[in-house]
Design a protein around this motif. Sequence first.
Motif, PDB file in Angstrom:
ATOM      1  N   ILE A   1       3.885 -24.480  20.997  1.00 36.93           N
ATOM      2  CA  ILE A   1       3.141 -23.328  21.490  1.00 36.93           C
ATOM      3  C   ILE A   1       1.932 -23.074  20.590  1.00 36.93           C
ATOM      4  CG2 ILE A   1       3.259 -20.828  21.890  1.00 36.93           C
ATOM      5  CD1 ILE A   1       6.149 -21.182  22.696  1.00 36.93           C
ATOM      6  N   GLN A   2       2.124 -23.219  19.285  1.00 36.92           N
ATOM      7  CA  GLN A   2       1.025 -23.037  18.340  1.00 36.92           C
ATOM      8  C   GLN A   2      -0.079 -24.074  18.598  1.00 36.92           C
ATOM      9  OE1 GLN A   2       0.496 -20.617  16.152  1.00 36.92           O
ATOM     10  NE2 GLN A   2       2.378 -19.624  16.833  1.00 36.92           N
ATOM     11  N   PHE A   3       0.337 -25.335  18.847  1.00 37.29           N
ATOM     12  CA  PHE A   3      -0.665 -26.369  19.170  1.00 37.29           C
ATOM     13  C   PHE A   3      -1.398 -26.024  20.449  1.00 37.29           C
ATOM     14  CE2 PHE A   3       1.656 -29.696  16.550  1.00 37.29           C
ATOM     15  CZ  PHE A   3       0.617 -29.876  15.664  1.00 37.29           C
ATOM     16  N   ALA A   4      -0.681 -25.606  21.468  1.00 38.65           N
ATOM     17  CA  ALA A   4      -1.295 -25.243  22.739  1.00 38.65           C
ATOM     18  C   ALA A   4      -2.225 -24.060  22.529  1.00 38.65           C
ATOM     19  CB  ALA A   4      -0.236 -24.919  23.772  1.00 38.65           C
ATOM     20  N   ASN A   5      -1.770 -23.071  21.779  1.00 37.07           N
ATOM     21  CA  ASN A   5      -2.590 -21.907  21.480  1.00 37.07           C
ATOM     22  C   ASN A   5      -3.875 -22.328  20.753  1.00 37.07           C
ATOM     23  OD1 ASN A   5      -3.381 -19.262  21.234  1.00 37.07           O
ATOM     24  ND2 ASN A   5      -2.003 -18.802  19.526  1.00 37.07           N
TER      25      ASN A   5
ATOM     26  N   LEU B   1      -7.601 -21.907  22.244  1.00 42.98           N
ATOM     27  CA  LEU B   1      -8.579 -21.168  21.450  1.00 42.98           C
ATOM     28  C   LEU B   1      -9.820 -22.030  21.186  1.00 42.98           C
ATOM     29  CD1 LEU B   1      -9.272 -18.570  19.888  1.00 42.98           C
ATOM     30  CD2 LEU B   1      -8.197 -19.619  17.893  1.00 42.98           C
ATOM     31  N   MET B   2      -9.617 -23.310  20.881  1.00 41.69           N
ATOM     32  CA  MET B   2     -10.747 -24.212  20.640  1.00 41.69           C
ATOM     33  C   MET B   2     -11.585 -24.387  21.905  1.00 41.69           C
ATOM     34  SD  MET B   2     -10.924 -24.955  17.553  1.00 41.69           S
ATOM     35  CE  MET B   2     -12.076 -26.273  17.511  1.00 41.69           C
ATOM     36  N   ALA B   3     -10.938 -24.476  23.063  1.00 38.91           N
ATOM     37  CA  ALA B   3     -11.662 -24.623  24.329  1.00 38.91           C
ATOM     38  C   ALA B   3     -12.461 -23.359  24.610  1.00 38.91           C
ATOM     39  CB  ALA B   3     -10.685 -24.923  25.462  1.00 38.91           C
ATOM     40  N   VAL B   4     -11.862 -22.190  24.421  1.00 40.00           N
ATOM     41  CA  VAL B   4     -12.558 -20.923  24.668  1.00 40.00           C
ATOM     42  C   VAL B   4     -13.710 -20.763  23.690  1.00 40.00           C
ATOM     43  CG1 VAL B   4     -12.317 -18.396  24.591  1.00 40.00           C
ATOM     44  CG2 VAL B   4     -10.583 -19.789  25.719  1.00 40.00           C
ATOM     45  N   LEU B   5     -13.470 -21.032  22.408  1.00 37.67           N
ATOM     46  CA  LEU B   5     -14.539 -20.926  21.405  1.00 37.67           C
ATOM     47  C   LEU B   5     -15.649 -21.925  21.687  1.00 37.67           C
ATOM     48  CD1 LEU B   5     -12.642 -20.331  18.033  1.00 37.67           C
ATOM     49  CD2 LEU B   5     -14.091 -18.734  19.285  1.00 37.67           C
ATOM     50  N   ASN B   6     -15.264 -23.115  22.101  1.00 38.25           N
ATOM     51  CA  ASN B   6     -16.276 -24.114  22.438  1.00 38.25           C
ATOM     52  C   ASN B   6     -17.133 -23.616  23.583  1.00 38.25           C
ATOM     53  OD1 ASN B   6     -17.660 -26.560  22.373  1.00 38.25           O
ATOM     54  ND2 ASN B   6     -16.343 -27.431  23.937  1.00 38.25           N
ATOM     55  N   PHE B   7     -16.511 -23.042  24.601  1.00 38.43           N
ATOM     56  CA  PHE B   7     -17.244 -22.573  25.771  1.00 38.43           C
ATOM     57  C   PHE B   7     -18.069 -21.326  25.446  1.00 38.43           C
ATOM     58  CE2 PHE B   7     -17.433 -20.017  29.690  1.00 38.43           C
ATOM     59  CZ  PHE B   7     -18.159 -20.890  30.480  1.00 38.43           C
ATOM     60  N   LEU B   8     -17.535 -20.403  24.727  1.00 41.37           N
ATOM     61  CA  LEU B   8     -18.220 -19.129  24.466  1.00 41.37           C
ATOM     62  C   LEU B   8     -19.130 -19.154  23.235  1.00 41.37           C
ATOM     63  CD1 LEU B   8     -15.355 -16.541  25.162  1.00 41.37           C
ATOM     64  CD2 LEU B   8     -17.290 -17.127  26.632  1.00 41.37           C
ATOM     65  N   LEU B   9     -18.808 -19.926  22.232  1.00 42.64           N
ATOM     66  CA  LEU B   9     -19.542 -19.838  20.974  1.00 42.64           C
ATOM     67  C   LEU B   9     -20.263 -21.128  20.611  1.00 42.64           C
ATOM     68  CD1 LEU B   9     -20.129 -18.035  18.486  1.00 42.64           C
ATOM     69  CD2 LEU B   9     -18.095 -19.022  17.445  1.00 42.64           C
ATOM     70  N   TYR B  10     -19.557 -22.233  20.538  1.00 42.29           N
ATOM     71  CA  TYR B  10     -20.154 -23.459  19.991  1.00 42.29           C
ATOM     72  C   TYR B  10     -21.225 -24.041  20.894  1.00 42.29           C
ATOM     73  CZ  TYR B  10     -16.281 -23.267  16.666  1.00 42.29           C
ATOM     74  OH  TYR B  10     -15.396 -22.875  15.714  1.00 42.29           O
ATOM     75  N   ARG B  11     -20.992 -24.136  22.200  1.00 42.36           N
ATOM     76  CA  ARG B  11     -22.002 -24.692  23.113  1.00 42.36           C
ATOM     77  C   ARG B  11     -23.296 -23.878  23.089  1.00 42.36           C
ATOM     78  NH1 ARG B  11     -19.134 -26.456  28.672  1.00 42.36           N
ATOM     79  NH2 ARG B  11     -17.938 -28.139  27.754  1.00 42.36           N
ATOM     80  N   PRO B  12     -23.213 -22.557  23.271  1.00 42.70           N
ATOM     81  CA  PRO B  12     -24.467 -21.778  23.216  1.00 42.70           C
ATOM     82  C   PRO B  12     -25.163 -21.894  21.858  1.00 42.70           C
ATOM     83  CG  PRO B  12     -22.741 -20.434  24.190  1.00 42.70           C
ATOM     84  CD  PRO B  12     -22.095 -21.690  23.692  1.00 42.70           C
ATOM     85  N   LEU B  13     -24.364 -21.914  20.797  1.00 46.34           N
ATOM     86  CA  LEU B  13     -24.953 -22.042  19.464  1.00 46.34           C
ATOM     87  C   LEU B  13     -25.635 -23.394  19.300  1.00 46.34           C
ATOM     88  CD1 LEU B  13     -25.347 -20.664  16.755  1.00 46.34           C
ATOM     89  CD2 LEU B  13     -23.205 -21.695  15.994  1.00 46.34           C
TER      90      LEU B  13
END
Length: 141
Positions: free
Chosen positions: A10-14, A18-30
């Motif tokens: 579950i921790q790995f999935a979490n 989280l990495m997918a959401v951060l990638n979509f919301l933060l890393y790509r725009p940055l």
Amino acid sequence: MIEVDWTIWIQFANFFVLMAVLNFLLYRPLRGILNRRRETIDGSYAKAKELEAQINEKMERYQEQLQAAKLKGNEERAEMRKAAAGEEAEILGKAQAKATAQLQEIKSKVAGEADAAAKALKKETEGLASQIASKVLGRAL
């Protein structure tokens, strides 16, 4: 001691969610902003290089035109000096000829006056000589 059980999955999935959401919301725009910034900087650098090349080219043309103008000015100055020297020689020649003519005229006038004075003195001398002779001899000549 740490137990590894099913919650680790579950921790790995979490973590991956989280990495997918951060990638979509933060890393790509940055990354997009950083790429646009890099492109802007590179474009500005290229424009600056191009402007510098244009400035250097214009400065070279300006220096060439300035050198050509200096050469033309020197040539015109030399021509003017040559013309002025010719005019000066002509004026001096005329003045010297006029002075020579006036000097000749004065010399001839002085010579004429000297001849007239010599003739007048000769007549006067003859008259005086005859008076002196008559006084010395005591009789008229």
